[in-house]
Write an enzyme that holds these catalytic residues in place. Sequence first.
Site: not given
Length: 163
Positions: A17, A41, A90, A128
């Site tokens: 990040h 989440k 990514r 994460s």
Amino acid sequence: MRIGVCPGSFDPVTNGHVDIFERGSRLVDKLIIAVSSNPNKNSLFTMEERVEMIRNSVKHIPNVEIDCTGGLLNEYVKSKNATIIIRGLRALSDFEYEFQRALFAKYLDDDIETVFIMTNNKYSFVSSTGIRELAKFGGKLDGLVPDDVKEKLEERFNTVHNK
């Protein structure tokens, strides 16, 4: 003034990040890191903890501001007079998801552009979610997250990692 918004839950912020923040900040006059709550989440860290970890991780970037947001991203972007959404990618799976989100943003407001920044190869596997799992089981976090984030993860999971 060209203002960009880099949104995410950042639970926790990773070196990947931070790399995107550094590179994205060079594309705009001001980069707003918008820490969002994701109702889908269960966050490990509170919004305040995430903001503080990001603040400590981006002290070296002069044109960065950290803020919190909830709700529709386009509305937030407009409220900040921003015209650019910056997203890190990514893998191909990230692109498919983010591409769909970018099309929604464009549909809602033709003046907002989404810019994708490819991750640095050394962070291509870092997420994460993966960091939280690694920390939970006492895995080595060195080089994957900023030092203060590593400490917070160790405190949260009551583990000691390789120094």
